[in-house]
Design a protein around this motif. Structure first.
Motif, PDB file in Angstrom:
ATOM      1  N   ASN A 113       0.801  -1.180   0.014  1.00 19.70           N
ATOM      2  CA  ASN A 113       0.121  -0.001  -0.041  1.00 19.70           C
ATOM      3  C   ASN A 113       0.843   1.518  -0.108  1.00 19.70           C
ATOM      4  O   ASN A 113       0.402   2.338  -0.644  1.00 19.70           O
ATOM      5  N   ARG A 122       2.437   1.988  -3.559  1.00 19.04           N
ATOM      6  CA  ARG A 122       1.300   2.339  -4.366  1.00 19.04           C
ATOM      7  C   ARG A 122       0.567   3.806  -4.120  1.00 19.04           C
ATOM      8  O   ARG A 122       0.235   4.413  -5.049  1.00 19.04           O
ATOM      9  N   THR A 123       0.203   4.072  -2.910  1.00 16.55           N
ATOM     10  CA  THR A 123      -0.675   5.224  -2.727  1.00 16.55           C
ATOM     11  C   THR A 123       0.548   6.361  -2.819  1.00 16.55           C
ATOM     12  O   THR A 123      -0.119   7.498  -3.328  1.00 16.55           O
ATOM     13  N   THR A 143       2.797   6.725  -5.127  1.00 12.49           N
ATOM     14  CA  THR A 143       2.571   6.931  -6.561  1.00 12.49           C
ATOM     15  C   THR A 143       1.604   7.497  -6.927  1.00 12.49           C
ATOM     16  O   THR A 143       1.480   8.522  -7.716  1.00 12.49           O
ATOM     17  N   GLU A 144       0.428   7.060  -6.467  1.00 11.62           N
ATOM     18  CA  GLU A 144      -0.946   7.666  -6.903  1.00 11.62           C
ATOM     19  C   GLU A 144      -1.154   9.240  -6.513  1.00 11.62           C
ATOM     20  O   GLU A 144      -1.838   9.811  -7.104  1.00 11.62           O
ATOM     21  N   GLN A 145      -0.221   9.553  -5.503  1.00  7.64           N
ATOM     22  CA  GLN A 145      -0.392  11.105  -4.963  1.00  7.64           C
ATOM     23  C   GLN A 145       0.553  11.707  -5.843  1.00  7.64           C
ATOM     24  O   GLN A 145       0.699  12.915  -5.363  1.00  7.64           O
ATOM     25  N   GLY A 146       1.309  11.204  -6.720  1.00  3.84           N
ATOM     26  CA  GLY A 146       2.077  11.969  -7.335  1.00  3.84           C
ATOM     27  C   GLY A 146       3.669  11.931  -7.031  1.00  3.84           C
ATOM     28  O   GLY A 146       4.550  12.651  -7.901  1.00  3.84           O
ATOM     29  N   LYS A 189       6.658  15.208  -4.803  1.00  7.77           N
ATOM     30  CA  LYS A 189       6.331  15.590  -6.009  1.00  7.77           C
ATOM     31  C   LYS A 189       6.742  17.008  -6.088  1.00  7.77           C
ATOM     32  O   LYS A 189       6.652  17.745  -5.000  1.00  7.77           O
TER      33      LYS A 189
END
Length: 85
Positions: A54, A57-58, A60-63, A84
């Motif tokens: 998690n 993945r999370t 990366t999902e948040q940039g 980011k």
């Protein structure tokens, strides 16, 4: 001690969440990233199947960018995450 003193510093901040469980693993990770400047690197130690899946993945999902994932002793995974821009 999770992070060896002799390691070359390729990060701006350390966070050890090996004693945390989900969802606190990413909550603590996100709080640490929120306190950092864009482009800085967080070195993060985590443990357990759920955080291993998690947290990267999370992030990366948040940039954010996961720069590396290195196995350490005792089932610990050490991630380097660039905040980011």
């Amino acid at each position: 001690m999770i992070f060896a003193d002799s390691e070359e510093q390729t990060h701006d901040r350390d966070l050890d969440i090996t004693g945390e469980t989900c969802p606190m693993t990413f909550v603590r990770t996100r709080l640490a990233l929120d306190r950092m400047a864009p482009g800085q690197v967080l070195r993060l130690a985590l443990k357990g199947d759920e955080p291993r899946r998690n947290v990267p993945r999370t992030a990366t999902e948040q940039g954010h960018a996961v720069l590396s994932a290195t196995e350490a002793e005792g089932g610990i995974l050490v991630l380097r995450i660039r905040k980011k821009s």
